[in-house]
Design a protein around this motif. Structure first.
Motif: not given
Ligand SMILES: O=C(O)c1ccc(O)c(O)c1
Ligand SMILES: [Mg+2]
Length: 626
Positions: A118, A150, A153-154, A156-157, A186
């Motif tokens: 991130r 995963e 996804r986590r 999330d940027h 994504r």
């Protein structure tokens, strides 16, 4: 959608690689870091070269050993990344690939990796750049695209996305349909690679044996369908680490890359017509119905010798072309032409390769649709159709190695070939050869994948697993391809000391080395051939001593096989008989086969013994074989 190729996939220095990728007609290029560092051209200049050649840089990669590191390694990894971001600015590339960490100090943990990525995404975004994260199949903690997803996804940027690579997913046997749940926006980038099914360490398999999509044995079509089903519509890029490609001809491999991509997308579209993207549209691959004729190129001086070789195999002279120096030889359904013109494609073949097969003509359901598909797949089809006034314009394509593929169908024009272009007289039954069973093409081993890709993408065809054939001078790998009534065996010679390798050297390139004809009664054919003066290849006594105990053959059958030098093989589907001519001085030979039941093989078990016998004959004829 953009079609790209990774620089790591082809040979040469960076400039040569870029030229080859641009010339093949791809949209983009992915710069492999090693290629850049090894180059003496500055990143800014490389960026200019790429754009001047009409390409764009689709990806810069790989950035290794990043996520999950403890301090001070972590800070150093970020500093290293900032340096790469500077470089990308000079190159003019906005996407960097980070592959999953292998560093011994790396720590696992989805959240730790997500936090690092991130932050990297945030730093990239501040420069207008993006980062894609890829799971290597041998990653220390992350080796599965589901885990990589995963983490992404986590994290999330918006500047961090997922990179998928068919090799990493398929080599680990991960269900490709798990990709369908990932939102298409994504996924930032997609690598494509295939590989043979060899059970070995995945890193070693990946770094040495990857091949273009459709050249190997993995379900790259299933993978691609799953990716497309997410709505992903950006770049598809073959990333091929392959020992042969590294030393191959860059232009050929780049061309193969485009061909593989287009055929792959076409296959995905056919299997799943509802896919949302605009995919290349081309005619469907057809099954070949039959081999309509084979043409040999020869000089007028050599024609009698080749004609005599045919006559000893039971062929009869059956006519001539109406306007060209082309003679027709026939037996059963088989048509063989000898072209002694002193201009045109056949003449060029003769000048370049000596007496050899210059054309293979195939009967297909729709000749012009095959030609269109070939064009869409990058085959050169424009100047191939030579014909005189009043003669048929028979669609043709350049195949690899300089040969022509001629295409005939049952349409009102093309079905008249024999009555319109030839003056034909009837022939008797000859030695009972009925049709062309298969055509054996010999090429250098490092060209073999290009050939199989050519045939399997052009036609609706299946390939058999590659078999190793031992020649006393080295290894020859043999790959059988079948499309309906066309059977081909591609024989890839690793060196020039093998019988096949010697043939390539003498004919100055890949060519048809043997033609196998079918018979329904090998013993009747054998007797008739003897009457025609057929010079058969004699197998050694050791072969028959072994054969006697290999299958429980009746005594009288076995005695006839041995007396007539007929080779035998058996598989569940039935039995297989083979009889060979002695090779000509130039290495060309004929084979006669009988398939009983559903025998689909080619007598691979017999090949080493046949080759050893051929070498003995050729050496006795003065061919310099060790
Ligand atoms: O073999 C590797 O290290 C390697 C690097 C980058 C990739 O995208 C990849 O698929 C493999
Ligand atoms: Mg990859």
């Amino acid at each position: 959608m953009k079609l790209s190729l990774a620089t790591v996939s082809i040979a040469g220095d960076l400039r040569q690689k870029l030229e080859a990728i641009a010339a093949a007609g791809l949209d983009g290029v992915e710069i492999f870091e090693q290629d850049l560092i090894a180059s003496d051209v500055s990143p800014r200049e490389i960026g200019r070269m790429v754009r001047d050649s009409g390409l764009e840089i689709t990806l810069f990669q790989p950035f290794r050993d990043f996520e999950g590191l403890p301090e001070p390694l972590r800070s150093r990894a970020f500093a290293r990344a900032e340096h790469k971001f500077d470089l990308m600015g000079e190159l003019g590339c906005d996407l960097m690939l980070v592959c999953s960490n292998l560093h011994p100090a790396a720590r696992g943990g989805v959240d730790r990796s997500a936090a690092d990525l991130r932050e990297l995404g945030e730093r990239a975004a501040s420069r207008g750049l993006r980062v894609g994260y890829e799971a290597l199949a041998w990653g220390r903690y992350v080796n599965d695209h589901r885990d990589a997803w995963e983490i992404v996804r986590r994290a999330d940027h918006p500047a961090l996305g997922l990179v998928l690579d068919s090799f990493h997913t398929l080599a680990r046997g991960i269900d490709v349909d798990t990709i369908r749940q990932i939102p298409g926006d994504r996924i930032f980038y997609v690598h494509l690679a295939d590989a043979p099914k060899i059970d070995m360490d995945l890193l070693y398999l990946s770094r040495h044996f990857r091949c273009m999509p459709l050249e190997g044995e993995m379900d790259v079509v299933g993978f691609t369908r799953a990716v497309l089903a997410t709505g992903y519509d950006h770049v598809f890029s073959p990333e091929i680490f392959n020992d042969q490609f590294r030393g191959g001809v860059a232009g050929v491999i780049a061309h193969d890359g485009l061909r593989a991509l287009k055929a792959l997308l076409d296959a995905a579209r056919r299997a799943e017509p509802d896919l949302p993207q605009r995919l290349p549209v081309m005619p469907a691959p057809q099954q070949v119905q039959d081999v309509a004729f084979l043409e040999f190129a020869a000089s007028a001086e050599e024609e009698p010798d080749l004609g005599a070789f045919l006559a000893r195999a039971g062929f009869e002279h059956a006519g001539r072309h109406v306007s060209k120096s082309v003679s027709l030889w026939r037996q059963g359904e088989i048509n063989i032409l000898i072209n002694t013109e002193n201009k045109g494609h056949a003449h060029l073949t003769w000048v370049n390769h000596g007496t050899s097969v210059s054309e293979i003509a195939l009967q297909v359901p729709d000749a012009s649709a095959v030609q269109t598909r070939a064009r869409e797949l990058g085959a050169d089809a424009d100047d191939a159709t030579e014909h005189g006034p009043g003669e048929l314009a028979i669609p043709a394509l350049h195949s690899l190695g300089g040969g022509l593929l001629r295409l005939l169908d049952d349409g009102p024009e093309l079905r008249r070939i024999w009555e319109r272009d030839f003056a034909v007289q009837p022939v008797s039954g000859g030695a009972g050869l009925t049709r062309i069973d298969h055509i054996g093409q010999t090429m250098a081993y490092d060209e073999m994948l290009s050939w199989s890709l050519y045939y399997t993408t052009l036609f609706d065809a299946q390939k058999s697993p590659i078999v190793d054939v031992i020649d006393p001078g080295g290894l020859v790998r043999s790959q059988a391809i079948r499309s309906g009534g066309l059977r081909l065996t591609l024989n890839g010679a690793e060196n020039h000391r093998t019988f096949a390798g010697r043939f390539i050297q003498d004919s100055l390139g890949a060519s048809v080395q043997h033609v196998a004809f079918g018979t329904d009664d090998i013993f009747a054919t054998s007797a008739k051939l003897a009457a025609c003066g057929f010079e058969r290849l004699r197998l050694g006594a050791n072969y028959y001593a072994d054969l006697k105990t290999r299958f429980g053959l009746p005594e009288d059958l076995f005695a006839r096989l041995e007396a007539e030098s007929i080779l035998y093989d058996e598989e569940e589907g039935g039995s297989f008989f083979q009889l060979f001519s002695k090779p000509r001085r130039d290495g060309l030979f004929f084979e006669i086969v009988q398939r009983d039941g559903n025998h689909a093989g080619y007598g691979a078990a017999n090949a080493p013994y046949r080759i050893a016998a051929q070498r003995r004959v050729s050496r006795a004829q003065g061919m310099p074989l060790r």
